[in-house]
Enzyme design. Sequence first.
Site, PDB file in Angstrom:
ATOM      1  CB  SER A 258      -3.818  43.890 -42.610  1.00 19.66           C
ATOM      2  OG  SER A 258      -2.682  43.175 -43.022  1.00 19.66           O
TER       3      SER A 258
ATOM      4  CD  GLU B 243      -0.658  39.393 -46.068  1.00 21.38           C
ATOM      5  OE1 GLU B 243       0.267  39.945 -45.430  1.00 21.38           O
ATOM      6  OE2 GLU B 243      -0.471  38.442 -46.846  1.00 21.38           O
TER       7      GLU B 243
ATOM      8  CE1 TYR C 211      -6.100  38.879 -41.216  1.00 19.24           C
ATOM      9  CE2 TYR C 211      -4.523  39.707 -42.824  1.00 19.24           C
ATOM     10  CZ  TYR C 211      -5.119  39.790 -41.582  1.00 19.24           C
ATOM     11  OH  TYR C 211      -4.740  40.780 -40.710  1.00 19.24           O
TER      12      TYR C 211
END
Length: 338
Positions: free
Chosen positions: A132, A134, A156
Amino acid sequence: MNKSALITGITGQDGSYLAELLLEKGYKVHGLVRRSSSFSTGRIDHLYQDSHENPQLLLHYGDLTDGQALTNLVQEIQPDEIYNLGAQSHVRVSFDQPVYTLMSDGVGALNVLEAARLLNKHKQVRVYQASSSEMFGKVLETPQTETTPFNPQSPYACAKVYAFFQTINYRRSYNMYSCNGILFNHESPRRGETFVTRKITRAATRIKLGAQKKLYLGNLDAKRDWGFAKDYVEAMWLMLQQDAPEDFVIATGATYTIRDFLDLVFGQLDLDWNEYVEIDPRYFRPAEVDLLLGDASKAKEKLGWTPKTDLQELARIMVEHDLNLAKRELHNSGFQAS
Ligand code: NDP
Ligand code: GDR
């Protein structure tokens, strides 16, 4: 012989689009489904036939945190490809459930790689890991590419960084075909309703029909590079069809704020979002990712992949879908009331 694939996270947004794509390509598709007290297969029900009639899609109960069961399943079905899309995928929720997020997103990915390593001793299996954007977190370089250092800002993202490096570790240590797609945000009418784009299209369409008065949001200044999930699952498949495994950034190369998305969606409905949106600090995160902007040049060059859908078109697709959904809901509630 047609290929077979195992998709973890098949009941999620990406899993459902990927299952459609692989079935269209003639794959036999196996999906890992978590047992729950209510049905979770709403996104794939249209693909599922009676399992007694030569089905091309088969579902199996399992959980990424149960490594032994995962290994047994992989031995039983002997897939050619594994797409590890299963995850506790909500960044805000990962602050509330950090350990569970690590177990499913980090250790879960390791369980998939271990199961694949054992199968790989007698049959080649290729593994896609859903990494990701992220992971870039508090970004150290813009736009972000495959060589931009990670600087994760949430439980996460930390769990995904762990999974990312294990995927590379298994590639190097065991000569496995395992690779990471570093996907930037991608949305669709099947996006979970607590992610910001879908929360906005659901609310705006309900507001349009008079079924909702207010929309409560958090930080409106964050910038995201949003694409269409249906375009992005094609890139996942392409990554597993190369001569050698590599990691790829998948993004549109354009970034917008939450305000921009509000403008687009409410604008398409001839509404002014300022009249309806309230800020609720509950939706702020302990640490925020302020800016994501991806450069997918490598994917364009080596996979021949480019995004097909811009944000305006994506918003239109989501608004059209959610307006119909809101109309159906109103219609049904009308029937119940009478
Ligand atoms: P969703 O949240 O829509 O789907 C997640 C899927 O994972 C669901 O099928 C869910 O099952 C399943 N799952 C959750 N925990 C477990 C577990 N412990 N064991 C087995 N399955 C589990 O996510 P998306 O489809 O949007 O994303 C797919 C993947 O891509 C995720 O790994 C996500 O982190 C990653 N990603 C997503 C991006 C995006 O913008 N969408 C961008 C970059 C990466 P259930 O239905 O039972 O909840
Ligand atoms: P993100 O997506 O955290 O980028 O992770 P999300 O849609 O949750 O948030 C995007 C941005 O919007 C801001 N925001 C809000 N977010 C939510 N969910 N709800 C709100 O009310 C709200 N108000 C403002 C957030 O602060 C954030 O800045 C998604 C997931 O799909 C991950 O699994 C994936 O890895 C990344 O995208 C890439």
